[in-house]
Scaffold this active site. Structure first.
Site, PDB file in Angstrom:
ATOM      1  CG  ASP A 104      -5.952   2.822   0.007  1.00 33.80           C
ATOM      2  OD1 ASP A 104      -5.032   1.842   0.150  1.00 33.80           O
ATOM      3  OD2 ASP A 104      -6.527   2.947  -1.198  1.00 33.80           O
ATOM      4  CG  ASP A 159     -10.061 -15.639 -14.478  1.00 36.71           C
ATOM      5  OD1 ASP A 159      -9.671 -16.133 -13.664  1.00 36.71           O
ATOM      6  OD2 ASP A 159     -11.381 -15.316 -14.687  1.00 36.71           O
ATOM      7  CG  ASP A 210      -0.979   1.527  -3.960  1.00 38.79           C
ATOM      8  OD1 ASP A 210       0.083   1.503  -4.283  1.00 38.79           O
ATOM      9  OD2 ASP A 210      -1.594   2.238  -2.995  1.00 38.79           O
ATOM     10  CG  ASN A 212      -3.121   5.089  -1.551  1.00 38.09           C
ATOM     11  OD1 ASN A 212      -3.224   4.191  -0.931  1.00 38.09           O
ATOM     12  ND2 ASN A 212      -4.045   5.315  -2.438  1.00 38.09           N
ATOM     13  CG  ASP A 270      -5.338 -11.994 -14.136  1.00 43.29           C
ATOM     14  OD1 ASP A 270      -6.281 -12.646 -14.897  1.00 43.29           O
ATOM     15  OD2 ASP A 270      -4.695 -12.407 -13.287  1.00 43.29           O
ATOM     16  CD  GLU A 296      -8.054 -19.618 -13.352  1.00 39.52           C
ATOM     17  OE1 GLU A 296      -8.093 -19.740 -12.088  1.00 39.52           O
ATOM     18  OE2 GLU A 296      -8.755 -18.920 -14.180  1.00 39.52           O
ATOM     19  CG  ASP A 319      -1.903   1.268   1.461  1.00 43.21           C
ATOM     20  OD1 ASP A 319      -1.669   1.957   0.352  1.00 43.21           O
ATOM     21  OD2 ASP A 319      -2.204   1.542   2.522  1.00 43.21           O
ATOM     22  CG  HIS A 360      -5.614 -15.605  -7.288  1.00 46.79           C
ATOM     23  ND1 HIS A 360      -4.671 -16.059  -8.322  1.00 46.79           N
ATOM     24  CD2 HIS A 360      -6.753 -15.217  -7.899  1.00 46.79           C
ATOM     25  CE1 HIS A 360      -5.641 -16.134  -9.449  1.00 46.79           C
ATOM     26  NE2 HIS A 360      -6.754 -15.668  -9.099  1.00 46.79           N
ATOM     27  CG  ASP A 361      -8.732 -18.419  -7.433  1.00 45.57           C
ATOM     28  OD1 ASP A 361      -9.209 -17.680  -6.892  1.00 45.57           O
ATOM     29  OD2 ASP A 361      -8.608 -18.583  -8.915  1.00 45.57           O
TER      30      ASP A 361
END
Length: 531
Positions: free
Chosen positions: A26, A201, A30, A24, A99, A264, A22, A325-326
């Site tokens: 939040d 994907d 990013d 910034n 992606d 994928e 991160d 990530h899955d």
């Protein structure tokens, strides 16, 4: 020549952008954060970064519900920030893979808003619309991957639209030539900005049965499994018409020099390898997830590698993935002691490895309290352990507050041991999994046999497996103990006399190896064969 093709000789590093850095304050990662951390990738020794979706999105499914294919979501930055990132990556010798999510859009995409406005709209056929079934319900029995019917009724036009995932993710109709060309123009938009390739994907979903026949029941389904397992997806995915689509997609990339197309594909090996396409006109790398689902036993892994090598089409380049990530992280599946063995396996098998961010520090599964769950799949089907949030938690960089990831509470919890399991601490420790992974990557880059050499099995039993990689007169031997007990492996006579280059447990570098290699519990050895 494999040694001259970056995506064959190199290592891909996957970044889940919300969770890398991160910049910034939040609590969300990013593009500027990724740019700030590029030196970590260079230090580690990887060759390319693959970034999960960063397009404008309502974020119903973490960015996989795309509302605009040719822009950046403000959460992640801007096109200017993307251009700076790719320029900085290229300046450091890193490739950047983006992606691409072509199976479906967000229901907030301008195309879908037009499509659902009337049955006569020019973009109506850009999505999959069907009349209700004879009983007035859905057109067939297809199930969403996130549970429930894959059909959503639209009151405005009196038809159902198909969504393989969330109802907010309507599927595109790849049988429509205009849609197809619009998607290819999207690829060109990013290729013109310098993107080095795409990970596509759910590529095996793009073409469906044109007759929309019911899927048959799955005889192996058992209560407690995800809803999608109730049926065999024989008509809603993996349709043979997909090969023509992928060949056209590949032609778009081949018009640009030195690009890569990755697909994928969650399919058995015999189906996976067909996605290389006739005469290798399909995906350069149909993702091979077999190690993610493999039982962690030496004989089973050796048999899996052998089957994959045997079924690859001539000239097809292999690839391997341990985490993403899955899926649950590798350290969560096999434990910290075996995570080093897994890294050695990933980085020494023949083919292109993809390393998931955080695996280099052995990130575990992170407990996500119920009130902090973000994953829509977990929300739709709670309590059966399918949540993907534990694999998407923030990268721990150092011992400062919030692990150096952010200056505020991150969007998902940090790993509980972040004060010690972080990049800065583990980089200082020569015995850490991070230091081990970096040394292993350096050896892979130095040795042609490990980058592009032939794979030759040596042996596998109940505890360990061994194989060699060879390129010309250079040979590397890999011996891996997948148990916590000491075990010995016998080597063929012509491989006697080699020297240990690296031990996953340390302390044996330079040791000469005879006919029998003794492996400590949870130990892997990389050995330079005698010449």
């Amino acid at each position: 020549m494999p040694e001259r093709t970056w995506w064959k000789r190199g290592i891909v590093y996957q970044i889940y952008p919300r969770s890398f850095q991160d910049s910034n304050g939040d609590g969300l990662g990013d593009l500027e954060g990724i740019r700030q951390r590029l030196d970590h990738l260079v230090w580690l020794g990887v060759d390319a970064l693959w970034i999960s979706p960063i397009y404008p999105s309502p974020m119903c499914d973490g960015g996989y519900d795309v509302a605009n294919y040719t822009d950046i979501d403000p959460l992640f930055g801007s096109l200017g920030a993307f251009d700076r990132l790719i320029a900085e990556a290229h300046r450091r010798g890193l490739k950047l893979i983006l992606d691409f999510v072509p199976n479906h859009t967000s229901d907030q995409h301008a195309w879908f808003k037009e499509s659902r406005s009337s049955r006569t709209n020019p973009k109506r056929d850009w999505y999959i619309w069907r009349d209700p079934g004879p009983d007035g319900g859905p057109p067939n029995n297809w199930i969403s991957n996130f549970g429930g019917s894959a059909w959503e009724f639209d009151e405005t036009t009196g038809q159902y639209y198909y969504h393989a995932f969330l109802k907010q993710q309507p599927d595109l109709n790849w049988r429509n030539p205009a849609l197809r060309q619009a998607m290819f123009d999207t690829l060109r938009f990013w290729l013109d900005r310098g993107v080095d390739g795409f990970r596509v994907d759910v590529i095996w979903h793009l073409m469906k049965d044109p007759e929309f026949r019911d899927n048959p029941p799955n005889p192996a389904y058992a209560p407690g499994q995800p809803d999608i397992n109730r049926l065999l997806q024989v008509h809603s995915a993996d349709h043979p018409d997909i090969y023509g689509v992928i060949a056209e997609m590949r032609q778009v990339l081949d018009a640009y020099p030195d690009r890569v197309l990755i697909g994928e594909i969650y399919l058995p090996i015999e189906r996976l390898v067909t996605y290389y396409g006739p005469d290798l006109t399909g995906a350069n790398l149909p993702f091979n997830f077999q190690l993610i689902h493999a039982t962690w036993r030496a004989r089973d892994i050796e048999a899996l590698v052998r089957e994959y090598e045997e079924k690859l089409p001539e000239g097809g380049w292999p690839n391997w993935v341990l985490s993403n990530h899955d899926q649950p992280r590798i350290a969560a599946r096999v434990g910290q002691a075996q995570a080093r063995i897994a890294a050695m396996l990933l980085l020494t098998l023949r083919g292109t490895p993809t390393l998931y961010y955080g695996d280099e520090v052995g990130l575990p599964a992170v407990h996500i309290p119920r009130d902090r769950v973000q994953d829509p799949w977990e929300k739709n089907e709670p309590g059966i352990g399918i949540g993907r949030d534990p694999s998407r938690t923030p990268m721990p960089w150092d011992r400062t507050p919030f692990a150096g990831f952010s200056t505020v509470e991150p969007w998902l919890p940090l790993n509980q041991d972040w004060e010690t399991r972080n990049v800065a601490s583990m980089a200082e420790d020569p015995n850490s999994i991070l230091s081990f992974t970096r040394r292993l990557i350096a050896l892979r880059r130095e040795r042609k046999s490990l980058m592009v050499g032939r794979y030759v099995p040596i042996c596998a039993d109940d505890a360990a497996l061994a194989y060699r990689r060879e390129a010309g007169d250079e040979q590397s031997i890999v011996a891996l103990n997948l148990t916590g007990e000491e075990h010995s492996v016998s080597l063929p006579e012509h491989l006697h006399g080699g020297a240990v280059l690296l031990s996953s447990l340390g302390g044996r570098e330079g040791e000469r190896i005879g006919g029998k290699v003794t492996l400590r519990g949870n130990e892997g050895l990389l050995i330079e064969a005698a010449r």
